[in-house]
Enzyme design. Sequence first.
Site, short mmCIF file in Angstrom:
data_model
loop_
_atom_site.label_atom_id
_atom_site.label_comp_id
_atom_site.label_asym_id
_atom_site.label_seq_id
_atom_site.Cartn_x
_atom_site.Cartn_y
_atom_site.Cartn_z
N TYR A 1 27.28 61.85 56.70
CA TYR A 1 27.68 60.40 57.44
C TYR A 1 26.94 60.28 58.41
O TYR A 1 26.91 60.76 59.41
CB TYR A 1 29.13 60.59 57.63
CG TYR A 1 29.75 59.30 57.97
CD1 TYR A 1 29.95 58.30 57.11
CD2 TYR A 1 29.97 59.18 59.57
CE1 TYR A 1 30.55 56.96 57.96
CE2 TYR A 1 30.49 58.27 60.06
CZ TYR A 1 30.83 57.19 59.25
OH TYR A 1 31.43 55.98 59.79
N ASP B 1 34.23 68.30 56.37
CA ASP B 1 34.75 66.83 56.21
C ASP B 1 35.20 66.56 55.14
O ASP B 1 34.31 66.57 54.04
CB ASP B 1 33.38 65.98 56.74
CG ASP B 1 33.69 64.32 56.89
OD1 ASP B 1 34.68 64.09 56.13
OD2 ASP B 1 33.08 63.73 57.42
N ARG C 1 51.66 60.50 74.87
CA ARG C 1 50.28 61.09 74.68
C ARG C 1 50.54 62.59 74.05
O ARG C 1 49.54 63.24 73.38
CB ARG C 1 49.36 61.10 75.93
CG ARG C 1 48.10 61.63 75.82
CD ARG C 1 46.83 61.05 76.71
NE ARG C 1 47.33 60.90 78.04
CZ ARG C 1 47.77 61.67 78.88
NH1 ARG C 1 47.72 63.01 78.73
NH2 ARG C 1 48.41 61.57 80.19
N LYS D 1 39.88 56.03 55.45
CA LYS D 1 39.27 55.74 54.35
C LYS D 1 40.50 56.00 53.25
O LYS D 1 41.34 55.38 53.10
CB LYS D 1 38.14 56.82 54.10
CG LYS D 1 37.03 56.83 55.11
CD LYS D 1 36.27 55.45 55.20
CE LYS D 1 35.55 55.30 56.48
NZ LYS D 1 34.74 56.22 56.85
#
Length: 383
Positions: free
Chosen positions: A104, A178, A52, A203
């Site tokens: 978005y 973004d 982690r 994406k």
Amino acid sequence: MTRTLAPATIAAKADHYVDEISGGIIPPVNTSTTFARDTANQPMNAAHVYARDNNPTFVQAERVLATLENGEQALLFASGMAAIAAVFYTLDSGAHVVLPDSMYWGVFSWTRQYCARTSITVSYYSPQDVDSLRDALRGRERTDLVWVETPANPMMHITDIRLAAELSHAAGAVLVVDNTVSTPLLTRPLELGADIVMHSASKSLNGHSDVMAGALVTRGDHPHWQRIVSERHDAGAIISPFDASQLLRGMRTLALRVERACENTARIAEFLQQHDGVEVVMYPGLTSHPGHDIARRQMSGGYGSLLSFQVRGDKAATLAVLGRLQLIIRATSLGGVETLVEHRHSIEPAETRLPENLLRLAVGIEDVNDLIRDLDQALVQPG
Ligand SMILES: *Cc1c(COP(=O)(O)O)cnc(C)c1O
């Protein structure tokens, strides 16, 4: 790796990896969740204690992305939304954030709920109107964070990043951009003054619609970034080693894919603009687009692979066009090698302000003539 290399080289070489044990030029997927300590109880490799904290497989993808964005450090997350949540989790209650009123949907909807629950004040601005950003910042006791998405999905509004950075910094706020739709091949927000860049790596960065991943890249090591580093480590929204490996592989062809998809999208935009069955095309590459001049200044090498258009007709006529498409797949998402289409109005909840006759195209790398033929036969009414 230095940023003196061109982005296409950085992406294709994927950090010049050569495996020390085998000489293999592709990194192995390191699935270990824990790492051994020596006889003095020190980690055998100081960077690796528990998965982690860190994993050699995702560190490499992070280095490539940080170099592409010309940033100091990148962190991968389990999804784009997990990366966004990590940014907001570091805000104190009482904070003030400024967000676009058209963006978005997932980010708009989640931030609204989260901020209401945690007593964070939200002001909204119109992404195509910099005066409304000024208004949102004016007369405030404090502003902690400003969010920009450009081009904004799916209305394709363009925001001037350099100006947004000046206004944000004058207000003492951190600017997060973004950059999912643009990719670091076309826009590098950190070079324009942004503090943090966010990506849905699900994406274009991965590009094959088979990985969920998110990323944050920082320009420098500021206190806000340190809180984000702790947030990922402590709350644990890390990417899986397999997905990190797939992402690294996908990024190797990023430059080629983006170049081809941008060319295809520009051709399709021109085709749709001249079509009788189309009312308006929203694509920043068109000189008729209200944000074209800003886009030309802050994007280079193309205007992206996302485009929206409004069908001449009502909702039923628009859904009929959608239904007649044969090659283009009806599905959400963007940035893959295959072209996708979506009627966002019927995907978003009833409160959506999106036009009923809007279709969003996420253009892939197919032969553009095949795509244009498919759109043409779908737009022409039968009989
Ligand atoms: C998809 C997307 C997101 C969310 O990312 P996920 O990887 O789906 O969680 C955020 N912003 C933009 C612009 C997106 O397209």
